[in-house]
Design a protein around this motif. Sequence first.
Motif, short mmCIF file in Angstrom:
data_model
loop_
_atom_site.label_atom_id
_atom_site.label_comp_id
_atom_site.label_asym_id
_atom_site.label_seq_id
_atom_site.Cartn_x
_atom_site.Cartn_y
_atom_site.Cartn_z
N ARG A 1 -1.12 1.38 -12.53
CA ARG A 1 -2.22 1.42 -11.55
C ARG A 1 -1.75 0.96 -10.17
NH1 ARG A 1 -8.04 -1.38 -12.57
NH2 ARG A 1 -9.17 -0.28 -10.94
N MET A 2 -0.94 -0.11 -10.14
CA MET A 2 -0.40 -0.58 -8.86
C MET A 2 0.51 0.46 -8.22
SD MET A 2 0.41 -4.62 -9.12
CE MET A 2 0.76 -4.86 -10.85
N LYS A 3 1.31 1.15 -9.06
CA LYS A 3 2.21 2.19 -8.53
C LYS A 3 1.40 3.34 -7.95
CE LYS A 3 5.80 5.47 -9.83
NZ LYS A 3 5.36 6.35 -8.77
N GLU A 4 0.36 3.77 -8.67
CA GLU A 4 -0.48 4.86 -8.17
C GLU A 4 -1.15 4.47 -6.85
OE1 GLU A 4 -3.18 5.69 -11.33
OE2 GLU A 4 -1.62 6.55 -12.61
N ASP A 5 -1.65 3.24 -6.77
CA ASP A 5 -2.29 2.78 -5.53
C ASP A 5 -1.28 2.75 -4.38
OD1 ASP A 5 -4.68 2.51 -6.83
OD2 ASP A 5 -4.52 0.33 -7.10
N HIS A 6 -0.08 2.25 -4.66
CA HIS A 6 0.97 2.20 -3.62
C HIS A 6 1.33 3.61 -3.17
CE1 HIS A 6 5.13 2.25 -2.20
NE2 HIS A 6 4.82 1.09 -1.65
N ASP A 7 1.55 4.51 -4.11
CA ASP A 7 1.94 5.88 -3.77
C ASP A 7 0.84 6.58 -2.97
OD1 ASP A 7 4.30 5.44 -5.05
OD2 ASP A 7 3.83 6.65 -6.82
N ARG A 8 -0.40 6.34 -3.34
CA ARG A 8 -1.52 6.95 -2.62
C ARG A 8 -1.62 6.38 -1.21
NH1 ARG A 8 -5.80 4.71 -4.45
NH2 ARG A 8 -5.44 5.34 -6.59
N ARG A 9 -1.49 5.08 -1.08
CA ARG A 9 -1.62 4.42 0.22
C ARG A 9 -0.50 4.83 1.18
NH1 ARG A 9 -0.81 -0.62 -1.20
NH2 ARG A 9 -2.78 -0.68 -2.28
N HIS A 10 0.71 4.96 0.64
CA HIS A 10 1.86 5.28 1.48
C HIS A 10 2.21 6.77 1.46
CE1 HIS A 10 2.69 1.10 2.36
NE2 HIS A 10 2.42 0.84 1.10
N LYS A 11 1.35 7.57 0.84
CA LYS A 11 1.54 9.02 0.76
C LYS A 11 2.92 9.39 0.20
CE LYS A 11 -1.74 10.17 4.40
NZ LYS A 11 -2.37 8.91 4.55
#
Length: 128
Positions: free
Chosen positions: A69-79
């Motif tokens: 979940r943290m990885k998905e949030d990071h990837d989404r936030r940083h495109k």
Amino acid sequence: MKNLLEKADDPYLAILAYRSTPLRNGYSSAELLMNRRLRSNIPIIRDLLKPCVPDLTMVKKVEKQGKNRMKEDHDRRHKARDLPCLDPGARVLVPDQMVYGKVIAQPASTTPRSYMIETPTNTIRRNS
């Protein structure tokens, strides 16, 4: 943790409270380490103080879900996105040499982002 120790009258009670606070997986760090709850100044039923081994498969599953979940949030936030594969013959810039080169081949399947690049002076291997 620093704020907790600075604000506490008794640092040992602060550390005890910190270690006995449950994590996302439902167990405290002390429970995972010692397989039992710690006695603190908060009243607790004696039966809950008896040793019991936590379900480690469930703990690992919850921790893995949290990391994903943290990885998905990071990837989404940083495109963040996967880079497309380079085709042989494509023109690319080699930034450390500040020259353009041509992709010759991808050396092996074990290094999926690695390419052999022919520059005007030599042939080099670089990552995409």
